[in-house]
Design an enzyme around this catalytic site. Structure first.
Site, PDB file in Angstrom:
ATOM      1  N   HIS A 155       1.320   6.882  -0.797  1.00  0.00           N
ATOM      2  CA  HIS A 155       0.444   6.075   0.047  1.00  0.00           C
ATOM      3  C   HIS A 155      -0.825   5.795  -0.739  1.00  0.00           C
ATOM      4  O   HIS A 155      -1.596   6.708  -1.055  1.00  0.00           O
ATOM      5  CB  HIS A 155       0.125   6.826   1.345  1.00  0.00           C
TER       6      HIS A 155
ATOM      7  N   HIS B  74       0.810  -1.221   0.000  1.00  0.00           N
ATOM      8  CA  HIS B  74       0.000   0.000   0.000  1.00  0.00           C
ATOM      9  C   HIS B  74       0.846   1.274   0.000  1.00  0.00           C
ATOM     10  O   HIS B  74       0.288   2.373  -0.078  1.00  0.00           O
ATOM     11  CB  HIS B  74      -0.923   0.020   1.221  1.00  0.00           C
TER      12      HIS B  74
END
Length: 665
Positions: free
Chosen positions: A74, A59
């Site tokens: 992110h 992620h």
């Protein structure tokens, strides 16, 4: 002053960092940057440089540019929680060199949305304090790879967290070696994790560590000791230092899952400290609802299916097609009731995963609560005395206790999972490694099961008893007022498991008088939840919302509101409020018209319960009048004010297909 361009990592709408729905980023804790609401899932490099980090959960991606900018991508918000089935396809690895605009991979927006997470892609320059003078995003719609921000670099930029290179590998190898040496060597380390800013060691003997030397190392900000951890504060370079430490310690020391959880907890703690008291109250309630709905989401489909099956069985019984005394009834009832009866086991597992406790252990604790002899004590145990309104039906080493029924319940297991998330780390610190496999689960099952049965259960029972007494008093004062109050708040009691004290009152009414005015009001609250989720099913353009909302509607009208509440209404907040208003209206009319109920099954599926065995009277028509008003109010308020697709985490996913059979999975 040198200027650098940052490209949009995804196509979509660029927003200021302050608009991002994550306080860790929006408040600048990770450095300057911007967010992007993606239109598609293709991810490209925002800058040329070297890949320095790819999170185990995929992620997050770190890139260090030739200019020294440390850029963090992110992918989504709270997507670290999707580690079991990451919705990312990342094409690069640590050490790769990329050019601005190169393809890094893709993210499955629909899968992230289905999991209830935001797909916002956040870009942060983590060494902003050292490198960046100003960062100006170009707000608005952009294509992937187009210029999204301009960065004015400081005239002098020397990152304070950079350690001297050893010449034998990465630039943090020497710092890692010095840290390990001064905490007593690898032989003094049990395990190590990291959070946003700190490398956290579990040491065998903290007194061996040389705090002064470590805190004065170049690249170390400070040393702290808390929660059984020896914490070395690093700053933005924590991932690199952690990797270097784990590499030198050897396999078996690092724990990436625990690190991801620590990152999330530290982020929440930092955000909490900046909140006002009112914001903390709202955040706390939101977090509680998030835990409840997050723990229930994995079983919502089963609950909806079981609710529909229970409704069908109620119809078969009402029309005398199947008798409740036959084995046919028993078998079908087991099919429909098992997921509710053993709900503590399933919720224990899912709540354990959500809160960071061992899900298998929590499932076993749920099994303790639904163990047949425990259920027997709760349902048929002889009450020997009363204390604080509770029937004392058992003793534990001579201590008088009330053993409650935990089948169908969720809140005790969620509270138990929270306790376990605090207990487990402590047990792992104090129990030697060679004994943990046996004694951690042993002690956890004993302590958490005991806490629920001996303390939490009686507390909930006492609160339920007090509420039941108050509800009966209100009803005796005025059926219309009691209908308004019960109709508006009964489903709130269901959330916290406090409604169970009402069930015996209803059962006693039916057993002694053959009918129950109170149960008629409870039935109206079920209809209201169905009306609200029906509005969402009809209004939403998202296929995954419709796929959950339609079965939840049927289930609620069949008398099982959990799928509607936990899967949709409670999750999106305002919908639960509008449903409760509808319930208040339906309850008020039910009480005002003195609607009576001769059966136990409620909601629309239980319409035959409103037929007086001595001959149909106004209760049957009153039920339909109240139910229709119930649906109209809850449906209209929810459709107009209670829900919009923007509530679905502000994520754009594929709209519903037009043709049957083409609906998105």
């Amino acid at each position: 002053m040198k200027q650098v361009q940052l490209l949009a990592p995804v196509a979509g709408r660029v927003m200021a960092l302050s608009e991002v729905k994550d306080p860790v980023f929006s408040q600048g804790m990770m450095g300057q940057g911007f967010g992007t609401e993606p239109d598609n899932g293709q991810i490209v490099a925002p800058i040329s440089g070297k890949i320095t980090m790819v999170a185990p959960t995929l992620h997050a991606i770190g890139i260090t540019s030739d200019d020294g900018l440390e850029v963090l991508l992110h992918l989504g918000i709270d997507t670290v929680e999707l580690k079991d089935n990451p919705p990312f396809d990342i094409k690069i690895k640590v050490g790769d060199v990329v050019q601005a605009g190169d393809l890094l991979g893709s993210m499955d927006l629909a899968a992230i949305q289905t999991a209830g997470k935001k797909t916002t892609v956040i870009l942060a320059v983590t060494n902003s304090s050292d490198m960046v003078d100003t960062l100006t995003p170009q707000l608005g719609l952009v294509k992937a790879g187009a210029v999204a921000a301009r960065v004015d670099l400081k005239a002098v930029s020397a990152p304070t967290t950079t350690a001297p290179a050893s010449g034998k590998g990465g630039k943090y190898d020497e710092l890692a070696r010095q840290i390990i040496e001064n905490i007593g060597g690898a032989s003094n380390v049990n395990s190590v994790i990291h959070c946003i800013t700190r490398v956290r060691f579990y040491l065998k003997d903290e007194s061996i560590a040389n705090d002064d030397v470590i805190s004065n190392l170049q690249g170390v900000i400070d040393v702290a000791k808390a929660g059984g951890q020896y914490q070395v504060v690093i700053g933005p370079a924590v991932n690199d230092v952690y990797d270097a430490v784990v590499q030198q310690l050897g396999p078996g020391f690092g724990d990436d899952d625990a690190s991801a959880l620590a990152v999330e907890k530290e982020a929440n703690k930092a955000a909490w400290q900046k909140m006002t008291p009112w914001e903390k109250t709202k955040h706390g309630f939101s977090a509680l609802i998030g835990v409840i709905t997050g723990s229930m989401i994995p079983v919502i489909g089963l609950l909806a299916a079981s609710g529909i099956l229970k409704g069908v069985l109620a119809l078969l019984t009402s029309f005398k097609i199947v008798s409740a005394t036959t084995t046919t009834y028993v078998i079908i009832n087991a099919m429909g009731d098992s997921v509710f009866y053993f709900l503590p086991i399933f919720v224990g597992f899912t709540a354990g995963k959500k809160l960071g406790a061992d899900p298998i252990i929590m499932g076993i604790i749920g099994g303790v609560l639904t163990y047949p002899t425990i259920v027997a004590i709760a349902s048929t145990g002889k009450v020997t005395s009363h204390l604080l309104g509770m029937g004392i039906n058992a003793d534990f080493f001579g201590l008088p206790v009330h053993v409650a029924s935990y089948t169908y319940s969720i809140f005790p297991m969620i509270a138990g999972a929270w306790l376990a998330s605090k207990l487990e780390p402590w047990l792992k610190r104090v129990i030697p490694t060679v004994l943990r496999m046996i004694f951690v689960p042993l002690l956890e099952v004993i302590i958490i099961s005991g806490a629920i049965i001996l303390f939490l259960g009686p507390i909930i029972t006492a609160l339920s008893g007090a509420l039941a007494t108050g509800i009966v008093k209100i009803y005796e004062l005025s059926p219309a007022i009691s209908g308004l109050v019960i109709g508006g708040f009964y489903q709130v009691l269901v959330i916290f498991g406090l409604h169970w004290a009402i069930i015996p009152i209803v059962a006693n009414d039916i057993a002694t008088t053959g009918h129950s005015y109170l149960n008629a009001i409870v039935s109206a609250t079920m209809v209201a939840q169905g009306g609200a989720v029906l509005a969402i099913a009809m209004k939403s353009k998202f296929a995954n919302i419709k796929e959950l909302a339609w079965p939840a509607t049927i289930s609620a009208f069949c008398g099982v509101t959990e799928p509607a509440m936990y899967g949709i209404n409670l999750k999106y907040g305002r919908a639960f409020v509008t449903a409760s208003i509808g319930g208040a209206v339906g309850g008020f009319l039910t009480g005002l018209m003195h609607v009576n109920m001769w059966g136990f099954a409620g909601s629309l599926i239980g319409f035959t319960s409103f037929v007086n065995p001595k001959g149909m009277d106004f209760s049957f028509w009153g039920f339909w009048i109240a139910s229709i008003a119930d649906i109209i109010v809850s449906f209209t308020l929810t459709y107009m004010f209670g829900f919009s697709d923007a509530d679905v985490k502000n994520v754009k996913v594929a709209p519903e297909k037009k043709h049957l059979g083409e609906q998105a999975a």
